[in-house]
Design a protein around this motif. Structure first.
Motif, PDB file in Angstrom:
ATOM      1  N   SER A 156      -3.243  10.184  -1.667  1.00 55.26           N
ATOM      2  CA  SER A 156      -2.851  10.600  -0.318  1.00 55.26           C
ATOM      3  C   SER A 156      -2.889   9.379   0.585  1.00 55.26           C
ATOM      4  N   GLU A 157      -2.085   9.432   1.655  1.00 56.79           N
ATOM      5  CA  GLU A 157      -2.038   8.320   2.603  1.00 56.79           C
ATOM      6  C   GLU A 157      -2.362   8.786   4.009  1.00 56.79           C
ATOM      7  N   SER A 158      -2.734   7.830   4.850  1.00 57.51           N
ATOM      8  CA  SER A 158      -2.886   8.062   6.276  1.00 57.51           C
ATOM      9  C   SER A 158      -2.337   6.834   6.997  1.00 57.51           C
ATOM     10  N   VAL A 159      -2.186   6.952   8.303  1.00 58.62           N
ATOM     11  CA  VAL A 159      -1.702   5.838   9.113  1.00 58.62           C
ATOM     12  C   VAL A 159      -2.515   5.784  10.401  1.00 58.62           C
ATOM     13  N   THR A 160      -2.557   4.624  11.019  1.00 59.36           N
ATOM     14  CA  THR A 160      -3.281   4.473  12.280  1.00 59.36           C
ATOM     15  C   THR A 160      -2.449   5.017  13.443  1.00 59.36           C
ATOM     16  N   ALA A 161      -3.094   5.161  14.586  1.00 57.70           N
ATOM     17  CA  ALA A 161      -2.386   5.635  15.772  1.00 57.70           C
ATOM     18  C   ALA A 161      -1.305   4.655  16.215  1.00 57.70           C
ATOM     19  N   GLY A 162      -1.405   3.392  15.786  1.00 59.44           N
ATOM     20  CA  GLY A 162      -0.412   2.390  16.144  1.00 59.44           C
ATOM     21  C   GLY A 162       0.815   2.382  15.264  1.00 59.44           C
ATOM     22  N   GLU A 220     -16.308  18.892   4.771  1.00 55.11           N
ATOM     23  CA  GLU A 220     -15.386  19.504   5.721  1.00 55.11           C
ATOM     24  C   GLU A 220     -14.356  20.394   5.039  1.00 55.11           C
ATOM     25  N   LEU A 221     -14.518  20.594   3.714  1.00 54.04           N
ATOM     26  CA  LEU A 221     -13.677  21.487   2.921  1.00 54.04           C
ATOM     27  C   LEU A 221     -12.206  21.044   2.918  1.00 54.04           C
ATOM     28  N   MET A 222     -12.033  19.755   2.668  1.00 55.95           N
ATOM     29  CA  MET A 222     -10.719  19.147   2.552  1.00 55.95           C
ATOM     30  C   MET A 222     -10.606  18.432   1.208  1.00 55.95           C
ATOM     31  N   PRO A 223      -9.365  18.200   0.736  1.00 57.27           N
ATOM     32  CA  PRO A 223      -9.196  17.380  -0.470  1.00 57.27           C
ATOM     33  C   PRO A 223      -9.752  15.971  -0.243  1.00 57.27           C
ATOM     34  N   LEU A 224     -10.396  15.424  -1.267  1.00 51.27           N
ATOM     35  CA  LEU A 224     -11.021  14.112  -1.118  1.00 51.27           C
ATOM     36  C   LEU A 224     -10.028  12.997  -0.812  1.00 51.27           C
ATOM     37  N   PRO A 225      -8.854  12.914  -1.449  1.00 54.96           N
ATOM     38  CA  PRO A 225      -7.974  11.768  -1.176  1.00 54.96           C
ATOM     39  C   PRO A 225      -7.577  11.641   0.296  1.00 54.96           C
ATOM     40  N   ILE A 226      -7.186  12.733   0.936  1.00 58.06           N
ATOM     41  CA  ILE A 226      -6.769  12.638   2.335  1.00 58.06           C
ATOM     42  C   ILE A 226      -7.972  12.404   3.237  1.00 58.06           C
ATOM     43  N   SER A 227      -9.122  12.945   2.880  1.00 50.01           N
ATOM     44  CA  SER A 227     -10.322  12.723   3.683  1.00 50.01           C
ATOM     45  C   SER A 227     -10.684  11.242   3.715  1.00 50.01           C
ATOM     46  N   LEU A 228     -10.650  10.578   2.562  1.00 48.62           N
ATOM     47  CA  LEU A 228     -10.962   9.152   2.507  1.00 48.62           C
ATOM     48  C   LEU A 228      -9.870   8.321   3.172  1.00 48.62           C
ATOM     49  N   ALA A 229      -8.611   8.705   2.976  1.00 44.97           N
ATOM     50  CA  ALA A 229      -7.515   7.956   3.591  1.00 44.97           C
ATOM     51  C   ALA A 229      -7.620   7.985   5.116  1.00 44.97           C
ATOM     52  N   HIS A 230      -7.936   9.152   5.677  1.00 43.53           N
ATOM     53  CA  HIS A 230      -8.118   9.246   7.125  1.00 43.53           C
ATOM     54  C   HIS A 230      -9.296   8.392   7.585  1.00 43.53           C
ATOM     55  N   GLY A 231     -10.379   8.418   6.829  1.00 41.05           N
ATOM     56  CA  GLY A 231     -11.541   7.620   7.200  1.00 41.05           C
ATOM     57  C   GLY A 231     -11.221   6.134   7.253  1.00 41.05           C
ATOM     58  N   LEU A 232     -10.455   5.654   6.302  1.00 37.50           N
ATOM     59  CA  LEU A 232     -10.078   4.243   6.270  1.00 37.50           C
ATOM     60  C   LEU A 232      -9.144   3.894   7.430  1.00 37.50           C
ATOM     61  N   ALA A 233      -8.157   4.749   7.706  1.00 35.39           N
ATOM     62  CA  ALA A 233      -7.235   4.484   8.807  1.00 35.39           C
ATOM     63  C   ALA A 233      -7.965   4.500  10.149  1.00 35.39           C
ATOM     64  N   ARG A 234      -8.856   5.458  10.321  1.00 33.40           N
ATOM     65  CA  ARG A 234      -9.617   5.534  11.572  1.00 33.40           C
ATOM     66  C   ARG A 234     -10.502   4.303  11.745  1.00 33.40           C
ATOM     67  N   ARG A 235     -11.080   3.835  10.638  1.00 31.73           N
ATOM     68  CA  ARG A 235     -11.927   2.644  10.712  1.00 31.73           C
ATOM     69  C   ARG A 235     -11.103   1.398  11.037  1.00 31.73           C
ATOM     70  N   MET A 236      -9.886   1.289  10.507  1.00 32.55           N
ATOM     71  CA  MET A 236      -9.034   0.151  10.864  1.00 32.55           C
ATOM     72  C   MET A 236      -8.776   0.129  12.365  1.00 32.55           C
ATOM     73  N   ALA A 237      -8.538   1.308  12.945  1.00 35.95           N
ATOM     74  CA  ALA A 237      -8.303   1.376  14.389  1.00 35.95           C
ATOM     75  C   ALA A 237      -9.559   0.969  15.168  1.00 35.95           C
ATOM     76  N   GLU A 238     -10.733   1.393  14.694  1.00 35.15           N
ATOM     77  CA  GLU A 238     -11.987   1.012  15.349  1.00 35.15           C
ATOM     78  C   GLU A 238     -12.203  -0.494  15.282  1.00 35.15           C
TER      79      GLU A 238
END
Length: 400
Positions: free
Chosen positions: A10-16, A145-163
């Protein structure tokens, strides 16, 4: 590999990211409308490319505010406040093409087609669905949080990049970025992280080695749980260079990251986007309600996986159909679980809006990093307030 042993990414992206920039602007305008007029009808979409952003759609509201200022403030808040980044909220062009909601749509939404005599009607029958369509909600027990692990980790990484960008921890990082996580499943349960991919916009004066070392130290290590922290491949900026990013590097559109917004592809999606739509649009509100119901089923221990589909006709209050699939993990049959859902969840739009308190300016905060599985936010559709009664009626003992 057997059907129960597989790799899933799964993938995520930053707010930018350009698409997420548009989602943020659409939801910032929605919040500005709803903050003054909770009954605003909003369908606001954006498009962006080099040097400009276009805001378009249909809005009927009593709210009065400076649309251009909301747009510029949102762009700058994401981090595009410096011409060195290629896009600057202070100076970019802002084009606005907004009209009022179609009276044909309003007629079906404001008075549901089921209603013959509004004075005698159930109040939840007075609001029809804002569009036809199908929506899915999903939950599983792979994460707290009762979510699939791949998207949960992908969001965590994207959010951390923004931080890391906003806090200046890595001075060369820029607003645009993407993450991707591949997880190996054994017996349909996550066993290990197979690989991590991070791509981030960066200044021109940093080496690939510095980028890799910085992302590992400041993004990957703080996010990936210790039990998954070894034995995975790491890819950073695999194209070799990512100086040109944001709307200069790629155009953006509201609603183009619907899989990122939901379950990372692990569950089905009905096709409707969320951002920029008020709560009468069932693309949004019914997807939230379906997630709420699915999460409570899993939280109650009735199943380890649960997917719910809702289908609507424009102007009608009651869903045309409700479908439940627990993929063979249910403690009860899917038919019995559906009976419980019908007893404890009302999926008519007016009921969803009232129960989940959706006429509030709560939407821009979820325009990036997922609309579901957000322990950092107090979202009503993430509550497990029905789990106890579902468990009790199903005759299942709570886990200790």
């Amino acid at each position: 590999m057997s059907p129960n042993n597989f790799y899933f990414s799964s993938e995520s992206v930053t707010a930018g990211h350009p698409d997420k920039l548009c989602d943020n602007v659409s939801d910032a305008i929605l919040d500005a409308c709803v903050a003054q007029d909770p009954f605003s009808r909003v369908a606001c979409e954006c498009a962006t490319s080099t040097g400009f952003i276009l805001v378009m759609g249909e809005i009927t509201t009593r709210a009065e505010f400076d649309y251009r200022q909301v747009i510029r403030n949102t762009i700058k808040d994401i981090g595009y406040d410096n011409p060195e980044y290629g896009f600057d909220g202070n100076t970019c062009g802002v084009l606005i093409a907004l009209d009022k909601q179609s009276p044909d749509i309003n007629g079906g939404v404001s008075t549901a087609l089921e209603v013959r005599d509004s004075s005698q009607a159930d109040p939840y029958e007075l609001l029809g669905a804002g569009d036809q369509g199908l929506m899915f909600g999903y939950a599983c027990n792979e994460t707290p949080e009762l979510m699939p692990l791949p998207i949960s980790l992908a969001h965590g990484l994207a959010r951390r990049m923004a931080e890391v960008f906003k806090n200046g921890i890595l001075p060369w990082i820029r607003p645009d970025g993407k993450s991707q996580v591949c997880v190996e499943y054994i017996d349909r349960k996550p066993a290990r992280v197979h690989s991590i991919l991070l791509s981030t916009q960066h200044s021109p004066d940093v080496s690939n080695e510095q980028i890799r070392e910085g992302l590992i130290a400041e993004v990957i290590k703080p996010v990936i749980p210790e039990k998954f922290s070894n034995d995975f491949e790491i890819f950073t900026n695999p194209s070799g260079r990512f100086v040109i990013g944001g709307p200069v590097g790629d155009s953006g559109l509201t609603g183009r990251k619907i899989i990122v917004d939901t379950y990372g592809g692990y569950a089905r999606h009905g096709g409707g986007a969320f951002s920029g739509k008020d709560c009468t649009k069932v693309d949004r509100s019914a997807a939230y309600a379906a997630r709420w119901a699915a999460k409570n089923i899993v939280a109650a221990g009735l199943a380890t996986d649960c997917e719910i589909q809702l289908a609507y006709a424009i102007g009608k209050a009651k869903p045309l159909s409700i479908y439940v699939d627990t993929f063979g993990t249910g403690q009860l049959s899917d038919d019995k679980i559906l009976e419980l859902i019908n007893r404890h969840f009302d999926f008519r739009p007016a009921a969803i809006i009232e129960t989940l308190d959706l006429r509030r300016p709560i939407y821009r905060q979820i325009a990036a990093y997922g609309h579901f599985g957000r322990p950092d936010l107090d979202l009503p559709w993430e509550k497990t307030d029905k789990a106890d009664i579902l468990r009790e009626e199903a005759g299942i003992k709570a886990e200790t």
